[in-house]
Design an enzyme around this catalytic site. Structure first.
Site, PDB file in Angstrom:
ATOM      1  N   GLY A   1     -43.467 -34.124   3.480  1.00  0.00           N
ATOM      2  CA  GLY A   1     -44.748 -34.116   2.702  1.00  0.00           C
ATOM      3  C   GLY A   1     -45.250 -32.813   2.674  1.00  0.00           C
ATOM      4  O   GLY A   1     -43.680 -31.483   2.922  1.00  0.00           O
ATOM      5  N   ASP A   2     -45.364 -32.199   2.514  1.00  0.00           N
ATOM      6  CA  ASP A   2     -46.283 -30.720   2.338  1.00  0.00           C
ATOM      7  C   ASP A   2     -45.640 -29.707   1.435  1.00  0.00           C
ATOM      8  O   ASP A   2     -44.321 -28.515   1.586  1.00  0.00           O
ATOM      9  CB  ASP A   2     -46.219 -29.898   3.937  1.00  0.00           C
ATOM     10  CG  ASP A   2     -46.965 -30.369   4.810  1.00  0.00           C
ATOM     11  OD1 ASP A   2     -48.125 -30.857   3.978  1.00  0.00           O
ATOM     12  OD2 ASP A   2     -46.419 -31.021   6.073  1.00  0.00           O
ATOM     13  N   GLU A   3     -44.646 -30.274   0.502  1.00  0.00           N
ATOM     14  CA  GLU A   3     -42.910 -30.576  -0.190  1.00  0.00           C
ATOM     15  C   GLU A   3     -43.886 -29.408  -1.527  1.00  0.00           C
ATOM     16  O   GLU A   3     -42.732 -28.804  -2.327  1.00  0.00           O
ATOM     17  CB  GLU A   3     -42.600 -31.547  -1.264  1.00  0.00           C
ATOM     18  CG  GLU A   3     -41.475 -31.969   0.312  1.00  0.00           C
ATOM     19  CD  GLU A   3     -42.822 -33.171   0.584  1.00  0.00           C
ATOM     20  OE1 GLU A   3     -43.987 -33.231  -0.314  1.00  0.00           O
ATOM     21  OE2 GLU A   3     -42.062 -34.652   0.805  1.00  0.00           O
ATOM     22  N   GLY A   4     -45.390 -29.004  -1.817  1.00  0.00           N
ATOM     23  CA  GLY A   4     -45.736 -27.894  -2.227  1.00  0.00           C
ATOM     24  C   GLY A   4     -45.961 -29.387  -3.814  1.00  0.00           C
ATOM     25  O   GLY A   4     -46.102 -28.346  -5.353  1.00  0.00           O
TER      26      GLY A   4
ATOM     27  N   ALA B   1     -53.388 -35.216   4.918  1.00  0.00           N
ATOM     28  CA  ALA B   1     -53.310 -33.998   4.504  1.00  0.00           C
ATOM     29  C   ALA B   1     -53.488 -34.083   3.430  1.00  0.00           C
ATOM     30  O   ALA B   1     -54.499 -34.078   3.110  1.00  0.00           O
ATOM     31  CB  ALA B   1     -51.736 -35.104   4.074  1.00  0.00           C
TER      32      ALA B   1
ATOM     33  N   HIS C   1     -53.305 -30.330   0.094  1.00  0.00           N
ATOM     34  CA  HIS C   1     -52.936 -29.992  -1.040  1.00  0.00           C
ATOM     35  C   HIS C   1     -52.726 -28.460  -0.940  1.00  0.00           C
ATOM     36  O   HIS C   1     -54.560 -28.321  -0.839  1.00  0.00           O
ATOM     37  CB  HIS C   1     -52.644 -30.624  -2.445  1.00  0.00           C
ATOM     38  CG  HIS C   1     -51.682 -31.949  -2.393  1.00  0.00           C
ATOM     39  ND1 HIS C   1     -50.523 -32.446  -2.503  1.00  0.00           N
ATOM     40  CD2 HIS C   1     -52.952 -32.571  -3.728  1.00  0.00           C
ATOM     41  CE1 HIS C   1     -50.529 -33.770  -3.061  1.00  0.00           C
ATOM     42  NE2 HIS C   1     -51.328 -33.594  -3.186  1.00  0.00           N
TER      43      HIS C   1
ATOM     44  N   THR D   1     -52.695 -36.975  12.782  1.00  0.00           N
ATOM     45  CA  THR D   1     -54.320 -35.946  12.666  1.00  0.00           C
ATOM     46  C   THR D   1     -55.372 -36.419  12.659  1.00  0.00           C
ATOM     47  O   THR D   1     -55.983 -35.884  12.871  1.00  0.00           O
ATOM     48  CB  THR D   1     -54.172 -35.857  10.893  1.00  0.00           C
ATOM     49  OG1 THR D   1     -54.681 -36.453  10.191  1.00  0.00           O
ATOM     50  CG2 THR D   1     -52.638 -35.305  10.442  1.00  0.00           C
TER      51      THR D   1
ATOM     52  N   PRO E   1     -49.088 -25.920  13.906  1.00  0.00           N
ATOM     53  CA  PRO E   1     -47.462 -25.181  13.097  1.00  0.00           C
ATOM     54  C   PRO E   1     -46.591 -25.817  12.717  1.00  0.00           C
ATOM     55  O   PRO E   1     -45.871 -26.642  12.753  1.00  0.00           O
ATOM     56  CB  PRO E   1     -46.522 -24.203  14.262  1.00  0.00           C
ATOM     57  CG  PRO E   1     -47.625 -24.163  15.519  1.00  0.00           C
ATOM     58  CD  PRO E   1     -48.653 -25.461  15.244  1.00  0.00           C
TER      59      PRO E   1
HETATM   60  P1  GDP Z   1     -48.593 -30.313  -1.005  1.00  0.00           P
HETATM   61  O1  GDP Z   1     -48.978 -31.020   0.104  1.00  0.00           O
HETATM   62  O2  GDP Z   1     -46.745 -30.628  -0.910  1.00  0.00           O
HETATM   63  O3  GDP Z   1     -48.725 -30.161  -1.661  1.00  0.00           O
HETATM   64  O4  GDP Z   1     -47.933 -29.574   0.232  1.00  0.00           O
HETATM   65  P2  GDP Z   1     -48.794 -27.782   0.783  1.00  0.00           P
HETATM   66  O5  GDP Z   1     -49.255 -27.740  -0.470  1.00  0.00           O
HETATM   67  O6  GDP Z   1     -49.253 -28.443   1.577  1.00  0.00           O
HETATM   68  O7  GDP Z   1     -47.707 -26.942   0.878  1.00  0.00           O
HETATM   69  C1  GDP Z   1     -47.206 -26.657   0.063  1.00  0.00           C
HETATM   70  C2  GDP Z   1     -47.668 -24.869   0.162  1.00  0.00           C
HETATM   71  O8  GDP Z   1     -45.917 -23.847  -0.758  1.00  0.00           O
HETATM   72  C3  GDP Z   1     -48.324 -24.255  -0.592  1.00  0.00           C
HETATM   73  O9  GDP Z   1     -48.794 -23.458   0.719  1.00  0.00           O
HETATM   74  C4  GDP Z   1     -47.685 -23.896  -1.402  1.00  0.00           C
HETATM   75  O10 GDP Z   1     -49.198 -22.579  -1.501  1.00  0.00           O
HETATM   76  C5  GDP Z   1     -46.648 -23.590  -1.579  1.00  0.00           C
HETATM   77  N1  GDP Z   1     -45.808 -23.718  -2.376  1.00  0.00           N
HETATM   78  C6  GDP Z   1     -45.393 -23.682  -3.207  1.00  0.00           C
HETATM   79  N2  GDP Z   1     -45.035 -24.023  -4.015  1.00  0.00           N
HETATM   80  C7  GDP Z   1     -44.381 -22.810  -3.751  1.00  0.00           C
HETATM   81  C8  GDP Z   1     -42.926 -22.370  -3.786  1.00  0.00           C
HETATM   82  O11 GDP Z   1     -42.255 -22.338  -5.427  1.00  0.00           O
HETATM   83  N3  GDP Z   1     -42.878 -20.945  -3.287  1.00  0.00           N
HETATM   84  C9  GDP Z   1     -43.259 -20.861  -1.743  1.00  0.00           C
HETATM   85  N4  GDP Z   1     -43.065 -19.811  -1.707  1.00  0.00           N
HETATM   86  N5  GDP Z   1     -44.895 -21.217  -1.939  1.00  0.00           N
HETATM   87  C10 GDP Z   1     -45.064 -22.331  -2.544  1.00  0.00           C
END
Ligand code: GDP
Length: 440
Positions: free
Chosen positions: A11-14, A38, A40, A128, A321
């Site tokens: 998770g949290d991959e972006g 979770a 985004h 959570t 964290p």
């Molecule tokens: P999700 O749950 O997969 O959507 O992931 P999140 O959004 O919680 O976590 C991804 C974090 O990485 C967020 O703070 C985004 O703004 C950030 N993010 C996404 N892609 C990139 C990237 O290529 N570089 C950086 N530095 N941050 C990114």
């Protein structure tokens, strides 16, 4: 054309960024599993928004956003999110379709989640406490309330009375809430019994706002598929948190796999043409559970954590964290396989720009033997990472817009990952902003 955007890790991959980007070119964006557990993070012309339940298409007025029947629908959180993260920012009221078959997550699911974590004490799952595990357990036990029931007074009241009888017996006999002395308002709620009439009033209070949004989501999606609409399936969490295929029991209680969209949104299995698996250039994980490539030295971990994402690696839902680690080839290859990946979106590569050399976990060592396959949980706990080092690039890469504009060592890093996981990297995300994307 149906495309899934799903997570290949923990998770949290972006996924939020990739979905938001591709959402602009879609007609429909669908959430098919999970709930508000979770988040985004989306950064666009309206600023930074954290979405938990709403599909990422809500910022695009032409997109129909579907919350399908596989989702754990917490109505209080849904409307709060719609008001604070969307409407208050001046975003036009989004098109939202909520499945009449979706189940509603009730306040007692959160209560049971919290009480169970308390009972487990140091053995807690690190939930959570959004009520997800009790919610899905109830659904499978046939003790859930569907959205459609909210529109039938007698049926709803009778159903809530029946459920309260069972739940109150558990609250008394398993969690002994009647013997506790609450010290705070929060504890008062936590140690209280369920009043079916209060629950009825709560659900009915959402009724009129909900009414125009509710419908037959599966019928809408089948029609959209027939009409050749562009449909985006938005996964939450990642493969390794899948109940059946992940690091059980430290998993989530629904399936974040693209294949599950056929059940959670009721679409045909043959309709999903592309599975874009989002994978991070390093690893991060919230909550407990095996994490072989975790950085154990607190300073080294903090160095990466504070640079990660757009605001450091801290949970979008809880602010906790996140545990961080190096890229894990074994786990990611398995994660991509379980998703049925057609292309990988590799994100957060810019975060690694500070390193002289970049450690990568290329295999595991299990009892002195090197393994390449992702093992079952009891063995995973005994695995140690086999680390290889790749040269760093030590410069800002967020401005690159083509693969060739990346420094040679950054290109080599991407190619190394591609080769070792065995899936093509079709997108490289080199910064949190929408423009920081490289198509290959
Ligand atoms: P999700 O749950 O997969 O959507 O992931 P999140 O959004 O919680 O976590 C991804 C974090 O990485 C967020 O703070 C985004 O703004 C950030 N993010 C996404 N892609 C990139 C990237 O290529 N570089 C950086 N530095 N941050 C990114």
């Amino acid at each position: 054309m149906v495309r899934a955007i799903v997570g290949g890790n923990w998770g949290d991959e972006g996924k939020g960024k990739i979905t938001d980007m591709l959402g602009a070119q879609s007609d429909v964006v669908v959430r098919f599993q999970g709930g508000a557990n979770a988040g985004h993070t989306i950064i666009n012309e309206y600023g930074r928004s954290a979405l938990h339940l709403l599909p990422s298409g809500v910022f695009n007025p032409h997109v129909t956003n579907v919350i399908a029947q596989g989702v754990a629908l917490d109505l209080e959180k849904l409307f709060h999110e719609l008001d604070t993260e969307v409407l208050s920012k001046g975003v036009p009221s989004p098109k939202l379709l909520i499945s009449d078959r979706a189940h509603v997550l009730l306040p007692y699911h959160i209560q049971f989640d919290t009480l169970e974590e308390m009972r487990l004490a140091e053995k807690a799952y690190g939930s959570t406490k959004s009520g997800i595990a009790p919610f899905y357990s109830d659904k499978v036990m046939k003790k859930g309330i569907q959205v459609c029931e909210i529109f039938h007074d007698d049926l709803l009241m009778n159903h809530l009375c029946e459920l309260a009888e069972l739940k109150n017996a558990m609250l008394i006999n398993v969690y002994h809430v009647d013997q506790r002395t609450p010290r705070t308002e929060e504890e008062k709620k936590l140690f209280s019994l369920i009043d079916p009439k209060a629950l009825f009033d709560l659900l009915v209070s959402f009724r009129e706002r909900l009414r125009p949004m509710v419908g037959d989501a599966a019928a809408f999606l089948h029609r959209s598929i027939r009409e050749g609409k562009k449909i985006l399936l938005e996964g939450q969490l990642g493969s390794l948190k899948d109940t059946d295929n992940g690091i059980y029991p430290m998993v989530t209680s629904s399936s974040p796999l693209a294949g599950f969209a056929c059940v959670g949104a009721g679409i045909p299995p043959w309709s999903i043409q592309e599975v874009t698996t989002v994978v991070k250039a390093y690893s991060s994980s919230v909550g407990a559970g095996a994490f072989v490539s975790e950085i154990l030295d607190p300073n080294t971990a903090e160095d990466l954590r504070r640079r990660g994402g757009d605001k450091g690696e801290y949970g979008a839902t809880t602010g906790r964290p996140r545990r961080v680690g190096w890229f894990d080839v074994v786990a990611t290859r398995y994660g991509c396989m379980m998703q049925g990946t057609t292309g990988v979106a590799l994100t957060n590569i810019d975060v690694l720009s500070y390193l002289d050399q970049i450690p990568v976990c290329v295999a595991y060592e299990l009892d002195g033997r090197r393994i390449d396959e992702f093992p079952v949980t009891p063995l995973l706990d005994r695995c140690k990472p086999v680390i290889e080092y790749l040269p760093g690039w030590k410069c800002d890469i967020t401005k690159a817009r083509t693969f060739d504009e990346l420094p040679e060592n950054a290109r080599k890093y991407v190619e190394f990952i591609e080769k070792s996981i065995g899936y093509p990297v079709s997108m490289v995300s080199n910064g949190p902003a929408r423009e920081s994307i490289i198509y290959r």
